[in-house]
Design an enzyme around this catalytic site. Structure first.
Site, PDB file in Angstrom:
ATOM      1  N   PHE A  51       1.583  -3.278   4.018  1.00  0.00           N
ATOM      2  CA  PHE A  51       1.870  -4.558   4.664  1.00  0.00           C
ATOM      3  C   PHE A  51       3.374  -4.728   4.756  1.00  0.00           C
ATOM      4  O   PHE A  51       4.112  -4.248   3.901  1.00  0.00           O
ATOM      5  CB  PHE A  51       1.318  -5.695   3.807  1.00  0.00           C
ATOM      6  N   GLU A  97      -1.798   4.265  13.727  1.00  0.00           N
ATOM      7  CA  GLU A  97      -1.515   5.549  13.095  1.00  0.00           C
ATOM      8  C   GLU A  97      -1.854   6.707  14.026  1.00  0.00           C
ATOM      9  O   GLU A  97      -1.135   7.709  14.075  1.00  0.00           O
ATOM     10  CB  GLU A  97      -2.300   5.672  11.780  1.00  0.00           C
ATOM     11  N   CYS A 143       0.786  -1.234   0.000  1.00  0.00           N
ATOM     12  CA  CYS A 143       0.000   0.000   0.000  1.00  0.00           C
ATOM     13  C   CYS A 143       0.820   1.288   0.000  1.00  0.00           C
ATOM     14  O   CYS A 143       0.256   2.379  -0.061  1.00  0.00           O
ATOM     15  CB  CYS A 143      -0.969  -0.019   1.177  1.00  0.00           C
ATOM     16  N   HIS A 189      -3.453   7.536   6.368  1.00  0.00           N
ATOM     17  CA  HIS A 189      -3.625   6.259   5.667  1.00  0.00           C
ATOM     18  C   HIS A 189      -5.025   5.749   5.994  1.00  0.00           C
ATOM     19  O   HIS A 189      -5.745   5.334   5.103  1.00  0.00           O
ATOM     20  CB  HIS A 189      -2.545   5.279   6.091  1.00  0.00           C
ATOM     21  N   HIS A 249      -9.938   1.669  -0.331  1.00  0.00           N
ATOM     22  CA  HIS A 249      -8.488   1.557  -0.195  1.00  0.00           C
ATOM     23  C   HIS A 249      -7.924   1.149  -1.551  1.00  0.00           C
ATOM     24  O   HIS A 249      -8.124   0.008  -1.980  1.00  0.00           O
ATOM     25  CB  HIS A 249      -8.148   0.523   0.872  1.00  0.00           C
ATOM     26  N   LYS A 302     -10.478   7.312   2.535  1.00  0.00           N
ATOM     27  CA  LYS A 302     -10.750   5.933   2.118  1.00  0.00           C
ATOM     28  C   LYS A 302     -12.211   5.525   2.270  1.00  0.00           C
ATOM     29  O   LYS A 302     -12.625   4.514   1.682  1.00  0.00           O
ATOM     30  CB  LYS A 302      -9.810   4.961   2.836  1.00  0.00           C
TER      31      LYS A 302
END
Lengths: 342, 400, 85
Positions: free
Chosen positions: B387, B305, B161, B294, B329, B324
């Site tokens: 990831f 986060e 990502c 994010h 996403h 998002k």
């Protein structure tokens, strides 16, 4: 681009279709005649506990083993950067997940296979294992992947952001994907489909108790260069100093070997070397080339097994590496011995 | 010194669930309109998951692009072409300009949308071999770029990502190091059965519309999209007589080194990425006017986060939101899709809203819910966390 | 139940690829996660798949896994009560 500090290659380790983690192939190579050969694996338990290994496919085990080995030999625990190149990623996990998905109608799928199939798993695994919080990236540009990773490291060194980098090139194969490689023209007639995992530790600092193998004098990557651009790229790379030899990706296939013919004009007197007859072909082949050249420079000689003539070549000025990916992308890398001047 | 060389952004293009092109995207953001809904284009049994699909079929994209029917094309490449076309037009770049330029593309699925469809054919016959060629990520980047001309250097970044964000950062590095004067960087990713099922096996998809930073959040909604930024050196901007629309003033890359699919509880990787970006830009946390988080809507990301942002900003938290819940996403493309959205915010003076949020977390930030039209934003921090702990942050700065 | 527990242990070893472990190594009451076998969240997801595949038990909420996978005995009891295969 001028490097303010020299980028030295402290260590490079490989797992391939030659004996793993040794340079025995230089004098006593394995000879392969099949057209698909899987890597010879070391006993991974010397690097990875059974518990940790439970979730790792071959590519990841090899990436970790070669990385830990290179770090150990180079005397660095946490490199400032971990950058990996892989053309296809963990093919085995991808295949298992895909086949299960098609067969079982998208139900009850194993998360481990999916996790392993994302291409950055090797880079992050190494970071997790060594607890390294530095720069971390992964490149997936077919047979140019390793050079893209190396190019990034080169940039980071040049911008003075890092003083050490672990740069890897890892690709694995399955019988199914080996078939795909041929169908897609990534593998040509007469070429051996193989696997490779290479980890190279680079540093601009002197490491106590470690003698570096060689110096990286330049890295260039080009998409579809014409003859003039290629010639110019080589000439500016060597800057008037003719290297001992050029390590090419020649494989015995006429089409592939044709991509290196320009060298006859650009560097007419320089001996050409090849390595694919020993290590086969895969998307991380160029990482093997880097490994082979670095170790030749470290030992101060180029063994007859790499030369076209079957004779030894001395190794005091440097080795130029040229990789042509399907006649489109080219990489030009210059490695010099430690005592050589920039 | 090379390090301080300014990196101008002279154009961009974007395609996502909230619009094809900048104007549609802007309209959706200003109208606070989500693009997430029921699956329409992807053929899968898992229709229970809301997704943010680009509202065009492959055939429709091919028609827009003028691609002859029957020409091999993957959905990721098609979306990439649409965004790239807009970016190049926006920056007034012709074929000739690309010869010395670099194309840096972030993708992880590559041509998987076709591979998963034709996998059996790949094995059993030779009817779909052109799609074996387009399977890998590098080939996807080439397919996208080749339509527009020949670049000097093409590469593909696959850091899940954060791929597109890392592509943009690499572009900045190439310009600062004097290795290129023009770099087109970003990413593209379409939804595939492969990763829809993959994320489902990790049990991090929400069956409802996702709710980033909400106490009731239960997972993410997958999206798809593409976006590219045109980055240029000062010399190139002067030579071409173009006007920068924003600046890439800094970026940071760090590894969380915690787990392959989960972020650390204290958000160490996120904190390091944001800190490094600030240091790179020569800015303090107080200089940031908006954080594009994010913010995936997973229980794990949003707390991790949040912790990282609290560590960084303390009491002086700037407005934060995740887009998002509007775009979904967009995985590998998210770094550039959201950077493009940040540029729209800079240029049009608004703060994107964290659509659908209602319940504050005990241990998280309270996101921005007001558009604040006509506000003046100077520096935006844009996060992309992948990831494997591949965490990256970009800082986009307004031009004067 | 004893037979079922042995089978369960073998399935767990296989699905989690615990190469060096035998059924005898796994204590029926020892914790599976954290200490004991030292499994983690991904292993928990794999066990959720195992339960569905082999015993027809569908678990929507991964958080429930924590209680069910406390130990072999707890897991076996849960399966015995809820299995549809």
């Amino acid at each position: 681009m001028l490097q303010e500090s020299r980028v030295n290659v402290l260590s490079v380790k490989q797992i391939s279709i030659q004996k793993p983690l040794t340079e025995e192939w230089m004098t006593n190579p394995e000879i392969h005649t099949e057209n698909f050969v899987r890597a010879i694996d070391p006993d991974f338990r010397q690097f990875i506990s059974a518990g940790d290994a439970r979730r790792l496919g071959k590519l990841l085990k090899r990436a970790l083993a070669t990385s830990l080995s290179a770090l150990h030999e180079g005397g660095i625990t946490n490199p400032d950067a971990i950058i990996t190149g892989t053309g296809f990623g963990s093919v085995e996990s991808t295949e298992l997940f895909l086949e299960a998905m098609i067969r079982d109608g998208e139900q009850m799928l194993k998360p481990t296979w999916f996790m392993q199939s994302t291409h950055n798993t090797a880079s992050s695994l190494i970071a997790i294992h060594t607890q390294s919080y530095g720069y971390n990236s992964t490149y997936t540009q077919k047979g140019l992947s390793f050079e893209c990773a190396l190019y990034d490291a080169w940039l980071q060194f040049g911008l003075d952001r890092i003083s050490s980098a672990l740069v890897g090139g890892h690709d694995e194969m399955t019988p199914e994907f080996a078939g795909f490689m041929r169908k897609a023209g990534h593998l040509l007639e007469g070429e051996i489909c193989s696997e490779a995992a290479v980890s190279a530790l680079l540093s601009t600092r002197e490491q106590e108790g470690t003698k570096a193998l060689c110096t990286v004098a330049g890295v260039e990557v080009l998409d579809s260069p014409d003859a003039e651009t290629l010639d110019h790229a080589v000439r500016s790379m060597i800057a008037g100093n003719i290297p001992d030899a050029v390590l090419t990706g020649m494989s015995g296939n006429a089409t592939n070997d044709g991509y290196y013919h320009f060298l006859k004009k650009t560097l007419p007197e320089v001996p050409l070397l090849r390595y694919k007859h020993l290590f086969g072909v895969n998307f991380s082949s160029s990482a093997i080339a880097f490994y082979a050249a670095a170790n030749c420079l470290g030992k101060g000689f180029i063994p007859p097994v790499l030369t076209l003539t079957g004779e030894s070549v001395s190794c005091s000025k440097g080795i130029l590496l040229i990789n042509a990916v399907e006649g489109r992308h080219y990489s030009v890398i210059l490695l010099k011995p430690l005592c050589g001047k920039l | 010194m090379a390090q301080n060389r300014s990196v101008s952004i002279t154009g961009f293009g974007i395609v996502s669930a909230i619009g094809v092109g900048k104007q549609e995207t802007l309209d959706s953001l200003l109208s606070n309109r989500t693009g997430i809904g029921r699956l329409k284009y992807l053929k899968t049994v898992h229709t229970e998951f809301p997704v943010g699909e680009v509202k065009l079929s492959d055939e429709e994209m091919e028609r827009i692009l003028g691609i002859a029917p029957g020409t091999p094309a993957t959905r990721t490449a098609l979306m990439g072409m649409l965004a790239l076309h807009e970016a190049l037009s926006d920056a007034c770049l012709g074929r000739g300009d690309l010869l010395q330029a670099a194309f840096l593309n972030g993708t992880t699925v590559g041509g998987m949308d076709k591979s998963e469809q034709y996998y059996t054919d790949f094995i059993e016959n030779d009817t779909r071999n052109e799609y074996i060629k387009s399977h890998d990520c590098g080939s996807c980047s080439e397919m996208t770029a080749d339509r527009f001309g020949r670049f000097r250097y093409i590469t593909t970044i696959s850091t899940a990502c954060s791929s597109a964000a890392n592509a943009i950062a690499l572009g900045g590095d190439m310009i600062r190091a004097g290795r290129a004067d023009i770099v087109v960087a970003g990413g593209s990713e379409c939804i595939t059965k492969f990763h829809l099922n993959g994320f489902n096996s990790l049990m991090i998809l929400d069956r409802e519309l996702c709710r980033p930073f909400d106490a009731t959040r239960a997972g993410l909604n997958l999206g798809e999209g593409a976006a590219y930024l045109v980055l240029e050196s000062d010399e190139s901007v002067r030579k071409r007589g173009v006007k920068p629309i924003a600046l890439l003033s800094g970026y940071g890359n760090a590894c969380d080194a915690y787990h392959q699919t989960a972020s650390s509880p204290d958000g160490e990787g996120a904190y390091l990425a944001m800190s490094r970006a600030l240091a790179d830009a020569g800015l303090a946390p107080a200089d940031i006017d908006y954080v594009n988080a994010h913010g995936t809507g997973t229980p794990n990301n949003d707390v991790s986060e949040s912790q990282a942002m609290i560590r960084l900003f303390g009491e002086n938290m700037p407005p934060v939101s995740s887009v998002k819940s509007m775009t979904g996403h967009t995985t590998s493309a998210s770094g550039s899709v959201e950077a493009a959205i940040c540029i729209l915010a800079l240029r049009n003076g608004f703060v994107p809203v964290n659509y659908g949020w209602t319940n504050p977390m005990d241990d998280g930030i309270v996101p921005n819910m007001e558009l604040k039209p006509s506000c003046r934003l100077r520096n935006i921090l844009c996060n992309a966390f992948g990831f494997g702990g591949n965490d990256s942050s970009l800082i986009l700065t307004a031009t004067d | 139940m004893e037979e079922m527990i042995l089978k369960l242990k073998q399935e767990i070893i296989e699905v989690l690829n615990l190469e060096d472990i035998t059924p005898e190594d796994i204590d029926n009451d020892a914790p599976l996660f954290g200490e004991g076998l030292g499994l983690d969240s991904i292993d928990a997801l794999e066990l959720i798949v195992l339960m569905e595949k082999n015993y027809g038990i569908k678990l929507q909420d991964p958080a429930k896994g924590k209680e069910i996978f406390k130990s072999i005995n707890v897991m076996a009891e849960y399966i015995q009560k809820n299995r549809t295969r």
